[in-house]
Enzyme design. Structure first.
Site, PDB file in Angstrom:
ATOM      1  N   GLU A   1      -0.783  -9.462  -0.940  1.00 13.13           N
ATOM      2  CA  GLU A   1      -2.224  -9.686  -0.755  1.00 13.13           C
ATOM      3  C   GLU A   1      -2.975  -9.696  -2.090  1.00 13.13           C
ATOM      4  OE1 GLU A   1      -2.226  -6.450   2.173  1.00 13.13           O
ATOM      5  OE2 GLU A   1      -3.251  -7.811   3.545  1.00 13.13           O
TER       6      GLU A   1
ATOM      7  N   GLU B   1       4.223  -5.376   7.258  1.00 15.53           N
ATOM      8  CA  GLU B   1       3.435  -4.284   7.841  1.00 15.53           C
ATOM      9  C   GLU B   1       3.789  -3.983   9.295  1.00 15.53           C
ATOM     10  OE1 GLU B   1       2.220  -6.618   5.833  1.00 15.53           O
ATOM     11  OE2 GLU B   1       0.644  -5.798   4.553  1.00 15.53           O
TER      12      GLU B   1
ATOM     13  N   ALA C   1       0.860  -1.179   0.000  1.00 19.51           N
ATOM     14  CA  ALA C   1       0.000   0.000   0.000  1.00 19.51           C
ATOM     15  C   ALA C   1       0.897   1.229   0.000  1.00 19.51           C
ATOM     16  CB  ALA C   1      -0.884  -0.015   1.238  1.00 19.51           C
TER      17      ALA C   1
ATOM     18  N   GLY D   1       0.530  -5.147   0.667  1.00 20.48           N
ATOM     19  CA  GLY D   1      -0.623  -5.213  -0.237  1.00 20.48           C
ATOM     20  C   GLY D   1      -0.306  -5.906  -1.550  1.00 20.48           C
TER      21      GLY D   1
HETATM   22  C1  HXC Z   1       5.018   4.360  -1.169  1.00 24.33           C
HETATM   23  C2  HXC Z   1       7.013   3.442  -1.845  1.00 24.33           C
HETATM   24  C3  HXC Z   1       6.612   2.179  -1.365  1.00 24.33           C
HETATM   25  C4  HXC Z   1       5.324   2.064  -0.760  1.00 24.33           C
HETATM   26  C5  HXC Z   1       8.583   2.002  -2.197  1.00 24.33           C
HETATM   27  N1  HXC Z   1       8.220   3.268  -2.360  1.00 24.33           N
HETATM   28  N2  HXC Z   1       7.624   1.298  -1.598  1.00 24.33           N
HETATM   29  N3  HXC Z   1       6.212   4.510  -1.751  1.00 24.33           N
HETATM   30  N4  HXC Z   1       4.588   3.185  -0.694  1.00 24.33           N
HETATM   31  N5  HXC Z   1       4.850   0.903  -0.311  1.00 24.33           N
HETATM   32  C6  HXC Z   1       8.991   4.343  -2.982  1.00 24.33           C
HETATM   33  C7  HXC Z   1      10.180   4.778  -2.137  1.00 24.33           C
HETATM   34  O1  HXC Z   1       9.773   5.707  -1.158  1.00 24.33           O
HETATM   35  C8  HXC Z   1      11.081   5.396  -3.190  1.00 24.33           C
HETATM   36  O2  HXC Z   1      10.608   6.690  -3.489  1.00 24.33           O
HETATM   37  C9  HXC Z   1      10.835   4.526  -4.410  1.00 24.33           C
HETATM   38  O3  HXC Z   1       9.589   3.881  -4.181  1.00 24.33           O
HETATM   39  C10 HXC Z   1      11.896   3.439  -4.575  1.00 24.33           C
HETATM   40  O4  HXC Z   1      11.992   2.732  -3.367  1.00 24.33           O
HETATM   41  P1  HXC Z   1      13.360   2.583  -2.551  1.00 24.33           P
HETATM   42  O5  HXC Z   1      13.004   2.344  -1.133  1.00 24.33           O
HETATM   43  O6  HXC Z   1      14.269   3.718  -2.832  1.00 24.33           O
HETATM   44  O7  HXC Z   1      13.960   1.270  -3.220  1.00 24.33           O
HETATM   45  P2  HXC Z   1      14.875   0.198  -2.526  1.00 24.33           P
HETATM   46  O8  HXC Z   1      15.920   0.828  -1.654  1.00 24.33           O
HETATM   47  O9  HXC Z   1      15.355  -0.694  -3.639  1.00 24.33           O
HETATM   48  O10 HXC Z   1      13.899  -0.644  -1.575  1.00 24.33           O
HETATM   49  C11 HXC Z   1      12.811  -1.359  -2.137  1.00 24.33           C
HETATM   50  C12 HXC Z   1      11.863  -1.826  -0.996  1.00 24.33           C
HETATM   51  C13 HXC Z   1      11.481  -0.582  -0.144  1.00 24.33           C
HETATM   52  C14 HXC Z   1      12.561  -2.872  -0.138  1.00 24.33           C
HETATM   53  C15 HXC Z   1      10.641  -2.448  -1.658  1.00 24.33           C
HETATM   54  O11 HXC Z   1      11.022   0.463  -1.020  1.00 24.33           O
HETATM   55  C16 HXC Z   1      10.420  -0.857   0.861  1.00 24.33           C
HETATM   56  O12 HXC Z   1      10.681  -1.416   1.920  1.00 24.33           O
HETATM   57  N6  HXC Z   1       9.179  -0.424   0.571  1.00 24.33           N
HETATM   58  C17 HXC Z   1       8.086  -0.555   1.499  1.00 24.33           C
HETATM   59  C18 HXC Z   1       7.621  -1.956   1.559  1.00 24.33           C
HETATM   60  C19 HXC Z   1       6.493  -2.131   2.573  1.00 24.33           C
HETATM   61  O13 HXC Z   1       6.667  -1.848   3.752  1.00 24.33           O
HETATM   62  N7  HXC Z   1       5.304  -2.556   2.118  1.00 24.33           N
HETATM   63  C20 HXC Z   1       4.142  -2.703   2.950  1.00 24.33           C
HETATM   64  C21 HXC Z   1       3.369  -1.408   2.987  1.00 24.33           C
HETATM   65  S1  HXC Z   1       2.015  -1.488   4.117  1.00 24.33           S
HETATM   66  P3  HXC Z   1      11.650   7.930  -3.642  1.00 24.33           P
HETATM   67  O14 HXC Z   1      10.739   9.108  -3.812  1.00 24.33           O
HETATM   68  O15 HXC Z   1      12.477   7.965  -2.425  1.00 24.33           O
HETATM   69  O16 HXC Z   1      12.429   7.572  -4.884  1.00 24.33           O
HETATM   70  C22 HXC Z   1       0.828  -2.331   3.317  1.00 24.33           C
HETATM   71  C23 HXC Z   1      -0.460  -2.446   4.073  1.00 24.33           C
HETATM   72  C24 HXC Z   1      -1.576  -3.022   3.246  1.00 24.33           C
HETATM   73  O17 HXC Z   1       1.005  -2.802   2.246  1.00 24.33           O
HETATM   74  C25 HXC Z   1      -2.905  -2.872   3.930  1.00 24.33           C
HETATM   75  C26 HXC Z   1      -3.463  -1.510   3.947  1.00 24.33           C
HETATM   76  C27 HXC Z   1      -4.916  -1.455   4.364  1.00 24.33           C
END
Ligand code: HXC
Length: 257
Positions: free
Chosen positions: A114, A134, A66, A111
């Site tokens: 999911e 998460e 998400a 997500g």
């Molecule tokens: C918004 C995101 C994002 C996300 C990555 N980006 N994941 N933006 N939401 N989920 C953005 C980063 O901020 C970054 O933007 C760009 O994408 C590239 O990501 P990087 O982090 O620079 O890449 P990298 O270092 O290679 O790392 C990749 C990654 C990491 C390991 C996937 O991005 C990461 O941990 N992302 C979050 C993963 C996560 O926690 N997902 C679960 C979310 S909660 P900029 O502007 O800096 O270039 C969820 C809840 C669902 O899903 C239910 C809700 C109701």
């Protein structure tokens, strides 16, 4: 309709839905879900569809979860609405008569994992990485992860993924039942094309009914499921498909559905 977050292509009865937000690794905003719901509700777009491939733009991520930036300011009421929106999409996808295939390359986190689990097939590249991180954000999954993951991989592995950051690569995802196929990234589209070829040569109504019954098996007692199966089997004999399929076999020709 022109979508802002999606690319949709269609060739005959196979469509591809690409979440097109590569700058944020295809993160799922409310708009992404609203547009995907709109697509599923669009009878013209889905008319006659036999297979839908869901994928993310670029090679780095299927979906990285998400949209974390968009979630920063959510109130609890807005968070409930967002979770429900995503859940409604996953259920609507599962209820479609056509087969959905998650084409997973790179990150399928939160997500993303999911959405993949709501697809009928998960075809992964060796570079895929599935996870539910998460809790690291002080959150829990909201689009079905606490419910579907244990059904897929069993409770112990689900607990490790949900609570202890365990990630599964493409090969491990197949070993644990999260994905059905894993191939090198360069062979991903060919592997999906092979699956779709087999789907297209089978009978559409038979596939829709099989999908409906197999999905329902996860939610009902065996006796109810067997009864529903027998009824649906009987109904096959009231339709054209079984006549054509059986006749074609006996005449040693390809069935025309
Ligand atoms: C918004 C995101 C994002 C996300 C990555 N980006 N994941 N933006 N939401 N989920 C953005 C980063 O901020 C970054 O933007 C760009 O994408 C590239 O990501 P990087 O982090 O620079 O890449 P990298 O270092 O290679 O790392 C990749 C990654 C990491 C390991 C996937 O991005 C990461 O941990 N992302 C979050 C993963 C996560 O926690 N997902 C679960 C979310 S909660 P900029 O502007 O800096 O270039 C969820 C809840 C669902 O899903 C239910 C809700 C109701």
């Amino acid at each position: 309709m022109g979508y802002e977050t999606l690319l949709i292509t269609r060739e005959a009865n196979v469509a591809t839905l690409t979440i097109n937000r590569p700058a944020v690794l295809n993160a799922l905003s409310a708009q992404v879900f609203q547009e995907m719901m709109h697509f599923l509700d669009d009878k013209t777009a889905t008319q006659g569809l036999r297979a839908l491939i869901i994928t993310g733009a670029g090679e780095k991520a299927f979906i990285a979860g998400a949209d974390i930036a968009a979630m920063q300011s959510l109130t609890p009421v807005q968070a409930l609405k967002f979770a429900r929106l995503g859940q409604d999409f996953t259920v609507k996808l599962e209820e479609q008569p056509f087969i959905s295939i998650a084409r997973v390359q790179g990150y399928a986190l939160g997500g993303g994992c999911e959405v993949a689990m709501a697809c009928d097939f998960v075809v992964a590249s060796e570079t895929a990485l599935f996870g539910q991180p998460e809790v690291d954000l002080g959150l829990i999954p909201g689009f079905g992860g606490t419910q579907r993951l244990a059904r897929r991989v069993g409770l112990p592995m689900a607990m490790e993924m949900l609570c202890a950051g365990r990630k599964l690569n493409g090969k491990e995802a197949v070993q644990h039942g999260l994905a059905s196929t894993v191939v090198p990234a360069a062979e991903l589209d060919a592997a999906i094309a092979k699956i779709i070829k087999n789907i297209l040569k089978a009978a559409p109504h038979a596939i829709a009914e099989t999908k409906r019954l197999a999905r329902a098996s996860l939610e009902q007692p065996l006796s109810s499921g067997l009864s529903a199966e027998a009824t649906a089997f009987a109904t096959c004999f009231a339709g054209e498909e079984s006549r054509e399929g059986i006749q074609a076999f006996l005449e040693k020709r390809k069935a025309q559905f």
